[in-house]
Design a protein around this motif. Sequence first.
Motif, PDB file in Angstrom:
ATOM      1  N   ASN A 124     -76.244 -52.199 -88.415  1.00  0.00           N
ATOM      2  CA  ASN A 124     -75.432 -52.454 -89.616  1.00  0.00           C
ATOM      3  C   ASN A 124     -75.762 -53.802 -90.226  1.00  0.00           C
ATOM      4  O   ASN A 124     -75.812 -53.941 -91.448  1.00  0.00           O
ATOM      5  CB  ASN A 124     -73.946 -52.387 -89.281  1.00  0.00           C
ATOM      6  N   PHE A 125     -75.996 -54.806 -89.381  1.00  0.00           N
ATOM      7  CA  PHE A 125     -76.328 -56.130 -89.901  1.00  0.00           C
ATOM      8  C   PHE A 125     -77.693 -56.117 -90.582  1.00  0.00           C
ATOM      9  O   PHE A 125     -77.897 -56.806 -91.575  1.00  0.00           O
ATOM     10  CB  PHE A 125     -76.298 -57.187 -88.800  1.00  0.00           C
ATOM     11  N   VAL A 126     -78.614 -55.317 -90.068  1.00  0.00           N
ATOM     12  CA  VAL A 126     -79.932 -55.209 -90.704  1.00  0.00           C
ATOM     13  C   VAL A 126     -79.773 -54.643 -92.107  1.00  0.00           C
ATOM     14  O   VAL A 126     -80.350 -55.165 -93.065  1.00  0.00           O
ATOM     15  CB  VAL A 126     -80.876 -54.326 -89.859  1.00  0.00           C
TER      16      VAL A 126
ATOM     17  N   VAL B 113     -69.748 -64.965 -92.085  1.00  0.00           N
ATOM     18  CA  VAL B 113     -68.780 -63.891 -92.331  1.00  0.00           C
ATOM     19  C   VAL B 113     -69.010 -62.740 -91.362  1.00  0.00           C
ATOM     20  O   VAL B 113     -68.058 -62.193 -90.795  1.00  0.00           O
ATOM     21  CB  VAL B 113     -68.854 -63.411 -93.803  1.00  0.00           C
ATOM     22  N   TYR B 114     -70.253 -62.383 -91.120  1.00  0.00           N
ATOM     23  CA  TYR B 114     -70.549 -61.298 -90.184  1.00  0.00           C
ATOM     24  C   TYR B 114     -70.077 -61.649 -88.773  1.00  0.00           C
ATOM     25  O   TYR B 114     -69.479 -60.815 -88.088  1.00  0.00           O
ATOM     26  CB  TYR B 114     -72.044 -60.990 -90.185  1.00  0.00           C
TER      27      TYR B 114
ATOM     28  N   PHE C 252     -78.486 -60.525 -82.733  1.00  0.00           N
ATOM     29  CA  PHE C 252     -78.291 -59.820 -84.004  1.00  0.00           C
ATOM     30  C   PHE C 252     -78.974 -60.543 -85.160  1.00  0.00           C
ATOM     31  O   PHE C 252     -79.309 -59.936 -86.176  1.00  0.00           O
ATOM     32  CB  PHE C 252     -76.795 -59.663 -84.305  1.00  0.00           C
ATOM     33  N   ILE C 253     -79.220 -61.832 -85.022  1.00  0.00           N
ATOM     34  CA  ILE C 253     -79.757 -62.649 -86.101  1.00  0.00           C
ATOM     35  C   ILE C 253     -81.268 -62.475 -86.292  1.00  0.00           C
ATOM     36  O   ILE C 253     -81.805 -62.826 -87.334  1.00  0.00           O
ATOM     37  CB  ILE C 253     -79.388 -64.128 -85.865  1.00  0.00           C
ATOM     38  N   VAL C 254     -81.955 -61.904 -85.316  1.00  0.00           N
ATOM     39  CA  VAL C 254     -83.414 -61.775 -85.367  1.00  0.00           C
ATOM     40  C   VAL C 254     -83.888 -61.016 -86.613  1.00  0.00           C
ATOM     41  O   VAL C 254     -84.796 -61.493 -87.311  1.00  0.00           O
ATOM     42  CB  VAL C 254     -83.966 -61.153 -84.068  1.00  0.00           C
ATOM     43  N   PRO C 255     -83.328 -59.861 -86.936  1.00  0.00           N
ATOM     44  CA  PRO C 255     -83.796 -59.178 -88.160  1.00  0.00           C
ATOM     45  C   PRO C 255     -83.600 -60.014 -89.428  1.00  0.00           C
ATOM     46  O   PRO C 255     -84.415 -59.954 -90.347  1.00  0.00           O
ATOM     47  CB  PRO C 255     -82.945 -57.911 -88.214  1.00  0.00           C
TER      48      PRO C 255
ATOM     49  N   THR D 261     -67.228 -59.324 -87.069  1.00  0.00           N
ATOM     50  CA  THR D 261     -67.698 -58.346 -86.080  1.00  0.00           C
ATOM     51  C   THR D 261     -67.750 -58.890 -84.662  1.00  0.00           C
ATOM     52  O   THR D 261     -67.816 -58.116 -83.720  1.00  0.00           O
ATOM     53  CB  THR D 261     -69.090 -57.803 -86.445  1.00  0.00           C
ATOM     54  N   ARG D 262     -67.777 -60.197 -84.516  1.00  0.00           N
ATOM     55  CA  ARG D 262     -67.841 -60.828 -83.195  1.00  0.00           C
ATOM     56  C   ARG D 262     -68.927 -60.195 -82.315  1.00  0.00           C
ATOM     57  O   ARG D 262     -68.627 -59.567 -81.292  1.00  0.00           O
ATOM     58  CB  ARG D 262     -66.505 -60.738 -82.496  1.00  0.00           C
ATOM     59  N   PRO D 263     -70.213 -60.360 -82.687  1.00  0.00           N
ATOM     60  CA  PRO D 263     -71.287 -59.784 -81.880  1.00  0.00           C
ATOM     61  C   PRO D 263     -71.318 -60.397 -80.479  1.00  0.00           C
ATOM     62  O   PRO D 263     -70.926 -61.546 -80.281  1.00  0.00           O
ATOM     63  CB  PRO D 263     -72.557 -60.127 -82.657  1.00  0.00           C
ATOM     64  N   GLU D 264     -71.789 -59.611 -79.510  1.00  0.00           N
ATOM     65  CA  GLU D 264     -71.797 -60.043 -78.118  1.00  0.00           C
ATOM     66  C   GLU D 264     -72.796 -61.162 -77.847  1.00  0.00           C
ATOM     67  O   GLU D 264     -72.566 -62.000 -76.979  1.00  0.00           O
ATOM     68  CB  GLU D 264     -72.105 -58.850 -77.213  1.00  0.00           C
ATOM     69  N   ASN D 265     -73.920 -61.146 -78.540  1.00  0.00           N
ATOM     70  CA  ASN D 265     -74.923 -62.197 -78.354  1.00  0.00           C
ATOM     71  C   ASN D 265     -75.568 -62.529 -79.697  1.00  0.00           C
ATOM     72  O   ASN D 265     -75.314 -61.884 -80.697  1.00  0.00           O
ATOM     73  CB  ASN D 265     -75.981 -61.776 -77.328  1.00  0.00           C
ATOM     74  N   ALA D 266     -76.417 -63.536 -79.669  1.00  0.00           N
ATOM     75  CA  ALA D 266     -77.012 -64.026 -80.918  1.00  0.00           C
ATOM     76  C   ALA D 266     -78.253 -63.253 -81.329  1.00  0.00           C
ATOM     77  O   ALA D 266     -78.867 -63.576 -82.343  1.00  0.00           O
ATOM     78  CB  ALA D 266     -77.346 -65.501 -80.776  1.00  0.00           C
TER      79      ALA D 266
END
Length: 121
Positions: free
Chosen positions: A24-26, A77-78, A89-92, A82-87
């Motif tokens: 979804n973040f992508v 904001v994301y 998610f930022i790679v894309p 959403t409180r992602p479990e690890n960082a």
Amino acid sequence: MLCISIGLFLVGLHAFNLLGNYPNFVWVTYVFLSVLLFIVVAIAATSKNVKSPSQSLSIVLGAMVIKFSMSLLLIVVYVVFTRPENAIFIVPFFLLYPIYTAFEVHFLIQISKKETKQVKK
């Protein structure tokens, strides 16, 4: 054309479940950067009252600062919502951001060169 190419590439990655744990973040990043690219280029294209190359440079740098600030805000904001479990998610985001930035800078420089030549005539 750039946005369509990247979109098709992401569709292919999504079809093979290669977008990672946060697809979804992508997609949010893709849509956000695509819309922001069109807005920034439209603003630069409509500013035809450029009187010097330094003003053209100011437009390009101002657009880049706005894009960078809005991108940081998107990430914050994301994370808040959403409180992602690890960082990871930022790679894309860091893969898409430089592609859009390079295209944007190239296009903005072309616009500023055209406008500066028109003012000099």
